[in-house]
Design an enzyme around this catalytic site. Structure first.
Site, PDB file in Angstrom:
ATOM      1  N   LYS A  70       4.878  17.450  -0.205  1.00 17.81           N
ATOM      2  CA  LYS A  70       5.102  16.398  -1.206  1.00 17.81           C
ATOM      3  C   LYS A  70       5.319  15.057  -0.526  1.00 17.81           C
ATOM      4  O   LYS A  70       5.896  14.984   0.559  1.00 17.81           O
ATOM      5  CB  LYS A  70       6.325  16.733  -2.064  1.00 17.81           C
ATOM      6  CG  LYS A  70       6.138  17.986  -2.899  1.00 17.81           C
ATOM      7  CD  LYS A  70       7.399  18.353  -3.659  1.00 17.81           C
ATOM      8  CE  LYS A  70       7.180  19.629  -4.449  1.00 17.81           C
ATOM      9  NZ  LYS A  70       8.419  20.085  -5.096  1.00 17.81           N
ATOM     10  N   GLU A  85       0.868  -1.171   0.000  1.00 15.44           N
ATOM     11  CA  GLU A  85       0.000   0.000   0.000  1.00 15.44           C
ATOM     12  C   GLU A  85       0.906   1.222   0.000  1.00 15.44           C
ATOM     13  O   GLU A  85       1.724   1.379   0.899  1.00 15.44           O
ATOM     14  CB  GLU A  85      -0.823   0.013   1.294  1.00 15.44           C
ATOM     15  CG  GLU A  85      -2.274  -0.122   1.095  1.00 15.44           C
ATOM     16  CD  GLU A  85      -3.034  -0.169   2.425  1.00 15.44           C
ATOM     17  OE1 GLU A  85      -2.604   0.430   3.423  1.00 15.44           O
ATOM     18  OE2 GLU A  85      -4.064  -0.847   2.437  1.00 15.44           O
ATOM     19  N   ASP A 126      17.441  25.694 -13.687  1.00 19.23           N
ATOM     20  CA  ASP A 126      17.990  25.387 -12.361  1.00 19.23           C
ATOM     21  C   ASP A 126      19.432  25.869 -12.209  1.00 19.23           C
ATOM     22  O   ASP A 126      19.872  26.201 -11.112  1.00 19.23           O
ATOM     23  CB  ASP A 126      17.916  23.887 -12.084  1.00 19.23           C
ATOM     24  CG  ASP A 126      16.492  23.404 -11.853  1.00 19.23           C
ATOM     25  OD1 ASP A 126      15.571  24.247 -11.789  1.00 19.23           O
ATOM     26  OD2 ASP A 126      16.295  22.186 -11.736  1.00 19.23           O
ATOM     27  N   HIS A 150      13.475  23.344  -5.645  1.00 21.56           N
ATOM     28  CA  HIS A 150      12.303  24.149  -5.966  1.00 21.56           C
ATOM     29  C   HIS A 150      11.341  24.280  -4.782  1.00 21.56           C
ATOM     30  O   HIS A 150      11.267  23.392  -3.942  1.00 21.56           O
ATOM     31  CB  HIS A 150      11.528  23.516  -7.127  1.00 21.56           C
ATOM     32  CG  HIS A 150      12.346  23.279  -8.347  1.00 21.56           C
ATOM     33  ND1 HIS A 150      12.250  22.138  -9.091  1.00 21.56           N
ATOM     34  CD2 HIS A 150      13.284  24.046  -8.962  1.00 21.56           C
ATOM     35  CE1 HIS A 150      13.077  22.203 -10.113  1.00 21.56           C
ATOM     36  NE2 HIS A 150      13.733  23.346 -10.055  1.00 21.56           N
ATOM     37  N   TYR A 172       5.756  11.712  -7.226  1.00 21.88           N
ATOM     38  CA  TYR A 172       5.432  12.455  -6.011  1.00 21.88           C
ATOM     39  C   TYR A 172       4.044  13.076  -6.075  1.00 21.88           C
ATOM     40  O   TYR A 172       3.586  13.511  -7.103  1.00 21.88           O
ATOM     41  CB  TYR A 172       6.485  13.511  -5.680  1.00 21.88           C
ATOM     42  CG  TYR A 172       6.792  14.531  -6.753  1.00 21.88           C
ATOM     43  CD1 TYR A 172       6.327  15.835  -6.647  1.00 21.88           C
ATOM     44  CD2 TYR A 172       7.580  14.201  -7.849  1.00 21.88           C
ATOM     45  CE1 TYR A 172       6.633  16.781  -7.613  1.00 21.88           C
ATOM     46  CE2 TYR A 172       7.892  15.132  -8.814  1.00 21.88           C
ATOM     47  CZ  TYR A 172       7.411  16.422  -8.694  1.00 21.88           C
ATOM     48  OH  TYR A 172       7.704  17.357  -9.659  1.00 21.88           O
TER      49      TYR A 172
END
Length: 186
Positions: free
Chosen positions: A70, A28, A166, A61, A130
């Site tokens: 997240k 799970e 970046d 970020h 994510y």
């Protein structure tokens, strides 16, 4: 589900019970009630999936007006997941932690809203998934340079593959206070 604390309060690693047999495995990966018991109260509204080649570095970020918590995991390969506290006023401002995420271990990283986040692909191919607690809004995206000398992050690589965007992010010390998330004790 087991919760393992990191060096940054609020950031932690999760280990699910994995059922393995001759066919493969089952686990799970998300269960609202169980996650609430572990301290994850956010409602996740968006799932993201990135595929990266070895040596690719994505981040660091964060979103300011629409911060995102997240829940991160790797379904193929291995990644070094890095989380930096960039909340103005936090007693841990500028501190970072990392979690080694692997498909084999099936572990996850929880990143609270207000933290900068990035990862480095450690294997030939990395599929990084994510969940986010708010929608991605390009106009609200901010970031910190991955190689910020003030942070001293141990990435384990000198010349990663980094996007043009970046590569030009600022170092944390030069980001105006109004462009940083605010710390609040909850």
């Amino acid at each position: 589900m087991q919760r393992i604390e990191s060096s940054l309060p609020g950031v932690f690693e999760l280990h699910a019970k994995v059922f393995r047999d001759g066919r493969g495995y089952f686990l799970e990966t998300f269960h609202v009630a169980k996650f609430r018991e572990l301290g994850i109260a956010e409602t996740f509204v968006q799932d993201n999936h990135s595929c990266s080649q070895k040596g690719s570095l994505r981040g660091l970020h964060y979103q300011l007006r629409h911060p995102q918590a997240k829940l991160c995991r790797v379904v193929e390969g291995q990644a070094l997941d890095v989380i930096v506290d960039v909340r103005e006023g936090s007693p841990h401002f500028g501190e970072w932690t990392s979690i080694h995420l692997t498909a084999e271990r099936q572990n996850q990283a929880y990143v609270p809203a207000g933290f900068a986040h990035g990862f480095l692909a450690l294997t030939d191919t990395v599929h990084f998934l994510y969940k986010c607690s708010d929608y991605y809004r390009p106009e609200d995206e901010y970031g910190v340079l991955w190689s910020d000398p003030g942070l001293k992050i141990s990435w384990g690589i000198e010349s990663p593959i980094v996007s043009e965007k970046d590569r030009h992010l600022p170092i944390l010390a030069t980001i105006p206070r109004e462009s940083l998330p605010l710390y609040s004790e909850v």
